[in-house]
Design a protein around this motif. Structure first.
Motif, PDB file in Angstrom:
ATOM      1  N   LEU A 159       0.823  -1.211   0.000  1.00 48.20           N
ATOM      2  CA  LEU A 159       0.000   0.000   0.000  1.00 48.20           C
ATOM      3  C   LEU A 159       0.855   1.259   0.000  1.00 48.20           C
ATOM      4  O   LEU A 159       0.416   2.318  -0.463  1.00 48.20           O
ATOM      5  N   ALA A 160       2.082   1.159   0.491  1.00 46.96           N
ATOM      6  CA  ALA A 160       2.961   2.332   0.553  1.00 46.96           C
ATOM      7  C   ALA A 160       3.453   2.766  -0.816  1.00 46.96           C
ATOM      8  O   ALA A 160       4.006   3.867  -0.953  1.00 46.96           O
ATOM      9  N   GLN A 161       3.297   1.931  -1.821  1.00 49.01           N
ATOM     10  CA  GLN A 161       3.610   2.277  -3.211  1.00 49.01           C
ATOM     11  C   GLN A 161       5.042   2.806  -3.372  1.00 49.01           C
ATOM     12  O   GLN A 161       5.285   3.814  -4.030  1.00 49.01           O
ATOM     13  N   PRO A 207      -5.036  13.384  12.990  1.00 48.44           N
ATOM     14  CA  PRO A 207      -5.885  13.147  14.153  1.00 48.44           C
ATOM     15  C   PRO A 207      -7.140  12.343  13.858  1.00 48.44           C
ATOM     16  O   PRO A 207      -7.748  11.786  14.778  1.00 48.44           O
ATOM     17  N   MET A 208      -7.567  12.266  12.604  1.00 47.88           N
ATOM     18  CA  MET A 208      -8.843  11.629  12.290  1.00 47.88           C
ATOM     19  C   MET A 208      -8.742  10.662  11.114  1.00 47.88           C
ATOM     20  O   MET A 208      -9.730  10.400  10.429  1.00 47.88           O
ATOM     21  N   ALA A 209      -7.556  10.106  10.886  1.00 46.28           N
ATOM     22  CA  ALA A 209      -7.405   9.199   9.750  1.00 46.28           C
ATOM     23  C   ALA A 209      -8.149   7.892   9.957  1.00 46.28           C
ATOM     24  O   ALA A 209      -8.315   7.115   9.013  1.00 46.28           O
ATOM     25  N   ASP A 210      -8.621   7.628  11.196  1.00 45.81           N
ATOM     26  CA  ASP A 210      -9.423   6.425  11.433  1.00 45.81           C
ATOM     27  C   ASP A 210     -10.877   6.634  11.046  1.00 45.81           C
ATOM     28  O   ASP A 210     -11.705   5.729  11.220  1.00 45.81           O
ATOM     29  N   ASP A 211     -11.202   7.806  10.498  1.00 45.66           N
ATOM     30  CA  ASP A 211     -12.557   8.098  10.022  1.00 45.66           C
ATOM     31  C   ASP A 211     -12.476   8.453   8.542  1.00 45.66           C
ATOM     32  O   ASP A 211     -12.286   9.622   8.181  1.00 45.66           O
ATOM     33  N   PRO A 212     -12.617   7.454   7.671  1.00 44.95           N
ATOM     34  CA  PRO A 212     -12.476   7.715   6.232  1.00 44.95           C
ATOM     35  C   PRO A 212     -13.500   8.698   5.677  1.00 44.95           C
ATOM     36  O   PRO A 212     -13.275   9.288   4.618  1.00 44.95           O
ATOM     37  N   SER A 213     -14.592   8.899   6.394  1.00 42.39           N
ATOM     38  CA  SER A 213     -15.631   9.808   5.900  1.00 42.39           C
ATOM     39  C   SER A 213     -15.325  11.274   6.208  1.00 42.39           C
ATOM     40  O   SER A 213     -15.972  12.180   5.667  1.00 42.39           O
ATOM     41  N   SER A 214     -14.332  11.531   7.073  1.00 44.67           N
ATOM     42  CA  SER A 214     -14.019  12.901   7.461  1.00 44.67           C
ATOM     43  C   SER A 214     -13.114  13.561   6.421  1.00 44.67           C
ATOM     44  O   SER A 214     -12.246  12.909   5.832  1.00 44.67           O
ATOM     45  N   ASP A 215     -13.321  14.870   6.218  1.00 48.21           N
ATOM     46  CA  ASP A 215     -12.436  15.606   5.310  1.00 48.21           C
ATOM     47  C   ASP A 215     -11.238  16.195   6.047  1.00 48.21           C
ATOM     48  O   ASP A 215     -10.426  16.900   5.468  1.00 48.21           O
ATOM     49  N   ASN A 216     -11.134  15.895   7.351  1.00 55.17           N
ATOM     50  CA  ASN A 216     -10.033  16.448   8.142  1.00 55.17           C
ATOM     51  C   ASN A 216      -8.672  16.026   7.597  1.00 55.17           C
ATOM     52  O   ASN A 216      -7.738  16.832   7.542  1.00 55.17           O
ATOM     53  N   LEU A 258      -2.196   5.589   5.698  1.00 57.11           N
ATOM     54  CA  LEU A 258      -1.766   4.643   4.678  1.00 57.11           C
ATOM     55  C   LEU A 258      -2.958   3.980   4.000  1.00 57.11           C
ATOM     56  O   LEU A 258      -2.981   3.812   2.778  1.00 57.11           O
ATOM     57  N   PHE A 259      -3.950   3.601   4.784  1.00 54.82           N
ATOM     58  CA  PHE A 259      -5.079   2.853   4.242  1.00 54.82           C
ATOM     59  C   PHE A 259      -6.160   3.742   3.635  1.00 54.82           C
ATOM     60  O   PHE A 259      -6.850   3.318   2.708  1.00 54.82           O
ATOM     61  N   TYR A 260      -6.308   4.980   4.149  1.00 55.36           N
ATOM     62  CA  TYR A 260      -7.505   5.743   3.805  1.00 55.36           C
ATOM     63  C   TYR A 260      -7.272   7.113   3.178  1.00 55.36           C
ATOM     64  O   TYR A 260      -8.227   7.726   2.704  1.00 55.36           O
ATOM     65  N   VAL A 261      -6.029   7.627   3.187  1.00 58.16           N
ATOM     66  CA  VAL A 261      -5.811   8.994   2.720  1.00 58.16           C
ATOM     67  C   VAL A 261      -4.969   8.967   1.450  1.00 58.16           C
ATOM     68  O   VAL A 261      -3.777   8.645   1.486  1.00 58.16           O
ATOM     69  N   ALA A 262      -5.581   9.295   0.351  1.00 57.85           N
ATOM     70  CA  ALA A 262      -4.891   9.272  -0.939  1.00 57.85           C
ATOM     71  C   ALA A 262      -3.744  10.276  -0.944  1.00 57.85           C
ATOM     72  O   ALA A 262      -3.902  11.426  -0.515  1.00 57.85           O
ATOM     73  N   GLY A 263      -2.583   9.840  -1.412  1.00 59.28           N
ATOM     74  CA  GLY A 263      -1.441  10.719  -1.548  1.00 59.28           C
ATOM     75  C   GLY A 263      -0.674  10.994  -0.271  1.00 59.28           C
ATOM     76  O   GLY A 263       0.201  11.859  -0.247  1.00 59.28           O
ATOM     77  N   ALA A 264      -0.969  10.253   0.798  1.00 58.58           N
ATOM     78  CA  ALA A 264      -0.337  10.523   2.089  1.00 58.58           C
ATOM     79  C   ALA A 264       0.988   9.798   2.274  1.00 58.58           C
ATOM     80  O   ALA A 264       1.664  10.006   3.282  1.00 58.58           O
TER      81      ALA A 264
END
Length: 379
Positions: A29-31, A169-178, A211-217
């Protein structure tokens, strides 16, 4: 008597194959971005040195620990990889950081003078990673102050800016735009600094959620933690939404029955008689309790596996004893295995299950169990 051959009935086992599977999945996933595995908190209860050895053989950019003492343990065990001290960098720990060649993550400019003095004393140049508060709000340099702090660092002898990090702080919430906002703040703040670009500083932000939920991170390095040990940062929801291959939980917690009792209807059980039987009941007594991380909040809530079936915990969990209603799971005997976490046959109890009963998160469950019980590496 050789006490080295005597072991607790409560046993934590850690699956080497699961750790390898999870590391390789994170690496995919780390590409191409190298991994900095978090092995702080005794590798989330899975064993600092065992896990570090497994991950090192797979190839890592560095290791992440919370305190200096963890970094010293790794160095004294022979690890030569960079070791990032993510917390606990204070004046009293700086000399150890330098002498053990650890990498300090610095959260403000206050440490620069003493760090410079000690680096000069040992005739070293210390590679510093600065923490930017890009939205976490816990530690770090605010974006408005970051350029000035970098300039001061550049003018300080014996110190060199090697990297910049922040935390979601909120990467465990994929629905958040934070998370997208944090990523934008991080990249905007670092992109405008010539020093960062000139030194080709290592920029790192992504934890497991990133790593799992934030594109380009992924940036220049990723810092997986909970995912290495088989769990998703958003718990059951993450597992339910994930596509194969799934992360594999590495920890299993088992014990043995020490007594089987038949009690009548209307019989109060344990401290406070928190549970009273409503039928003739078969009770299995387990030698596990809150001393072992099996907290009192699990009383009358948790389930365990006996004979490959779920059985409820009944009555108040005490320091060293837990009661289980095994009336409906077939014949049970003293010495039979009981699984509190992990698989038995086709059945499984996960850290997410226990976290729900405990009103917490899977991270806390793993740390509690792994750090409070005998532990061994298997397969």
């Amino acid at each position: 008597m050789n006490t080295n051959t005597i072991h607790s009935l409560n046993q934590i086992t850690i699956s080497r194959s699961a750790l390898l599977h999870n590391f390789r999945l994170c690496k995919e996933l780390a590409q191409g971005a190298p991994l900095l595995p978090l092995v702080k908190a005794d590798a989330y209860g899975h064993g600092l040195l065992d896990c570090a050895r497994i991950f090192a053989k797979e190839g890592v950019a560095a290791f992440g620990v919370a305190e200096v003492v963890e970094g010293v343990r790794l160095r004294e065990a022979g690890f030569t990889e960079p070791i990032f001290v993510l917390a606990g960098v204070i004046p009293q720990t700086l000399e150890t950081i330098i002498t053990y060649d650890l990498t300090p993550v610095v959260v403000d400019k206050a440490l620069f003078p003493e760090l410079s003095r000690l680096a000069g004393k040992y005739q070293k140049t210390v590679a510093v990673h600065l923490k930017l508060d890009a939205g976490m709000g816990r530690q770090g340099i605010l974006p408005k102050d970051f350029a000035q702090v970098v300039e001061i660092l550049e003018q300080t002898d014996h110190l060199q800016l090697a990297g910049v990090m922040a935390h979601f702080p909120m990467a465990d919430d994929p629905s958040s735009d934070n998370s997208s906002k944090v990523l934008a703040t991080f990249t905007e703040t670092t992109d405008k600094l010539d020093t960062v670009q000139r030194r080709k500083c290592c920029l790192h932000l992504a934890n497991s959620g990133g790593l799992f939920y934030v594109a380009g991170a992924q940036l220049n390095m990723v810092r997986p933690g909970i995912s290495l040990y088989g769990y998703y940062p958003d718990g059951d929801q993450g597992r339910g939404n994930a596509s194969a291959p799934l992360l594999q939980p590495a920890m299993r917690f088992s014990t043995q029955v020490i007594q089987v009792r038949e009690v009548p209807r209307g019989h109060g059980l344990g401290y406070g008689h928190l549970f009273t039987t409503t039928r003739p009941t078969t009770i299995a007594v387990l030698p596990v309790g809150y001393e072992d991380g099996y907290l009192r909040i699990l009383s009358n809530r948790a389930q365990v596996l006996v004979n490959g079936q779920r059985a409820p915990v009944v009555g108040r969990i005490s320091m060293n004893l837990t009661l289980v209603d095994v009336t409906d799971v077939g014949s049970v005997h003293v010495g039979d295995e009981v699984v509190l976490l992990g698989k038995q046959g086709d059945a499984e109890i996960t850290a997410d299950d226990i976290a729900t009963w405990m009103e917490t998160i899977n991270y806390e469950v793993l740390c509690l169990f792994g750090n409070l019980n005998d532990r061994k590496l298997v397969d």
